[in-house]
Design an enzyme around this catalytic site. Structure first.
Site, short mmCIF file in Angstrom:
data_model
loop_
_atom_site.label_atom_id
_atom_site.label_comp_id
_atom_site.label_asym_id
_atom_site.label_seq_id
_atom_site.Cartn_x
_atom_site.Cartn_y
_atom_site.Cartn_z
N TYR A 267 -14.20 -29.03 7.30
CA TYR A 267 -13.97 -30.01 6.22
C TYR A 267 -15.02 -29.86 5.12
O TYR A 267 -14.69 -29.83 3.92
CB TYR A 267 -13.98 -31.43 6.81
CG TYR A 267 -13.94 -32.51 5.76
CD1 TYR A 267 -12.74 -32.84 5.12
CD2 TYR A 267 -15.09 -33.20 5.38
CE1 TYR A 267 -12.71 -33.83 4.14
CE2 TYR A 267 -15.07 -34.18 4.40
CZ TYR A 267 -13.87 -34.49 3.78
OH TYR A 267 -13.83 -35.46 2.80
N LYS B 262 -7.90 -31.41 -0.50
CA LYS B 262 -7.04 -32.12 0.45
C LYS B 262 -5.56 -31.89 0.18
O LYS B 262 -4.73 -32.01 1.08
CB LYS B 262 -7.40 -33.61 0.44
CG LYS B 262 -8.80 -33.85 1.00
CD LYS B 262 -9.29 -35.28 0.81
CE LYS B 262 -10.73 -35.41 1.32
NZ LYS B 262 -11.34 -36.70 1.02
N SER C 166 -12.47 -33.22 -3.03
CA SER C 166 -11.24 -33.75 -2.41
C SER C 166 -9.94 -33.17 -2.99
O SER C 166 -8.87 -33.43 -2.45
CB SER C 166 -11.21 -35.27 -2.51
OG SER C 166 -12.11 -35.81 -1.58
N TYR D 298 -8.05 -42.25 -5.19
CA TYR D 298 -8.80 -43.30 -4.48
C TYR D 298 -8.08 -44.64 -4.61
O TYR D 298 -6.86 -44.68 -4.73
CB TYR D 298 -10.24 -43.39 -4.99
CG TYR D 298 -10.89 -42.06 -5.19
CD1 TYR D 298 -10.97 -41.14 -4.14
CD2 TYR D 298 -11.41 -41.68 -6.42
CE1 TYR D 298 -11.57 -39.90 -4.32
CE2 TYR D 298 -12.01 -40.44 -6.60
CZ TYR D 298 -12.07 -39.57 -5.55
OH TYR D 298 -12.65 -38.35 -5.74
N VAL E 136 -14.86 -35.76 -6.03
CA VAL E 136 -16.13 -36.30 -6.55
C VAL E 136 -16.96 -35.25 -7.30
O VAL E 136 -18.00 -35.59 -7.87
CB VAL E 136 -16.98 -36.99 -5.45
CG1 VAL E 136 -16.30 -38.23 -4.93
CG2 VAL E 136 -17.31 -36.02 -4.32
O1 DON Z 1 -16.24 -36.18 2.13
C1 DON Z 1 -16.73 -36.46 1.05
O2 DON Z 1 -17.26 -37.53 0.82
C2 DON Z 1 -16.65 -35.41 -0.04
N1 DON Z 1 -16.79 -34.09 0.49
C3 DON Z 1 -15.34 -35.48 -0.75
C4 DON Z 1 -15.10 -36.81 -1.37
C5 DON Z 1 -14.11 -36.79 -2.46
O3 DON Z 1 -14.05 -35.92 -3.30
C6 DON Z 1 -13.24 -37.96 -2.56
N2 DON Z 1 -12.36 -38.11 -1.44
N3 DON Z 1 -11.29 -38.57 -1.33
#
Ligand code: DON
Length: 304
Positions: free
Chosen positions: A188, A66, A63, A240, A258
């Site tokens: 994505y 993003k 993430s 988060y 993550v």
């Molecule tokens: O879409 C997902 O769940 C992971 N590719 C990325 C999640 C992540 O790092 C936290 N997201 N805000």
């Protein structure tokens, strides 16, 4: 104490927390990562760079991507982007479906998964070969043409990412996705699967500490006021639903992933990336958050 010695001292101390968190395993390929890794890298606009531990080892930025897709989408759509996405902390899990239904398909912010899918959709509508353009953008920002998508991670998420697929279809049902859900999801999953080291990520985020200008080339990535806004969003929604606790402890705009990486920025001073794969209960790197907290406590450098 000089910054290099401080990073080494903090790395040693933060490593003491290893074993206390859990590596993300809902994306099967991420569960294979060595949990004992710890790296940290700091870059300043004047070219100074320091690092400690596994700072040169590529990890899945997840993430953190993003922040960079938001930058591209703001370049493309400007403030019109906010007709499709909010700017408030979500207070719920990053992959929650409930809030999206309650709020009629307008994601709370660009850093929860639903918001990031809309951002990716905006880029896909404007750029042909959006995936290739994102990779080129990221290579330019970090000055490393060797970075790439980790196809194994992208495929792993493609085959298990049912919740993201649900979010994409849900967005489409509300008319907030212009492209086919499968196309947006493919882009994505690839952006999340970018493999970069702490040094790469800290370099890539340096424009956020430098008024929107890439110090290495003098190139303007984004107008200064937009930089302020991206940093503000990182502060309130970048970690988060524990953004409040993170602000209390660390006091820097930051975006976590993550994969265990966190990019943090102090405008006018530095960008800092830390990576340690074990996550705390809210999904942020356990040792990584502690390392950032130690850094701001010991240097007295934070936005507060
Ligand atoms: O879409 C997902 O769940 C992971 N590719 C990325 C999640 C992540 O790092 C936290 N997201 N805000």
């Amino acid at each position: 104490m000089d910054t290099q010695s401080l990073l080494e001292e903090i790395a040693l101390e933060a490593r003491g927390l290893l074993g206390g968190g859990r590596v993300a395993d809902y994306i099967p390929e991420l569960a294979r990562v060595d949990p004992d890794r710890f790296g940290m890298a700091l870059c300043r606009p004047d070219g100074e760079q320091c690092s400690a531990g596994d700072a040169e080892v590529p990890f899945s930025i997840q993430s953190i991507s993003k922040v960079f897709t938001l930058t591209l989408a703001l370049q493309i759509a400007g403030d019109k982007l906010w007709q499709r996405i909010g700017r408030e902390p979500s207070g719920s899990a990053f992959n929650s479906l409930v809030q999206l239904e309650q709020e009629q398909g307008i994601p709370r912010n660009p850093f929860i998964n639903a918001g990031a899918l809309v951002v990716t959709d905006v880029i896909g509508s404007r750029l042909r070969d959006a995936r290739g353009k994102l990779l080129e953008f990221m290579r330019g920002l970090c000055g490393n043409d060797g970075i790439n998508f980790d196809e194994a991670v992208a495929q792993s998420e493609q085959s298990t990412g049912h919740r993201n697929a649900a979010l994409a279809h849900f967005l489409r049902s509300f008319g907030n996705l212009e492209n086919a859900p499968e196309t947006v999801l493919d882009a994505y999953f690839h952006q999340c699967a970018l493999a970069m080291s702490c040094i790469d990520v800290a370099r890539a985020g340096l424009f956020l500490a430098n008024g929107g200008v890439l110090p290495s080339t003098g190139e303007r990535v984004i107008p200064a006021p937009m930089t302020k806004r991206i940093n503000a969003l990182m502060q309130v929604c970048g970690t988060y639903d524990s953004a409040g606790d993170f602000a209390y402890r660390v006091g820097l705009p930051a975006k976590s992933g993550v994969g265990g990486g966190i990019l943090a920025v102090l405008p006018g001073h530095f960008s800092l990336c830390v990576w340690s794969p074990e996550l705390d209960a809210s999904g942020n790197s356990l040792a990584g958050t502690r390392a950032l907290e130690l850094f701001t406590m010991r240097t007295g450098l934070s936005v507060f």
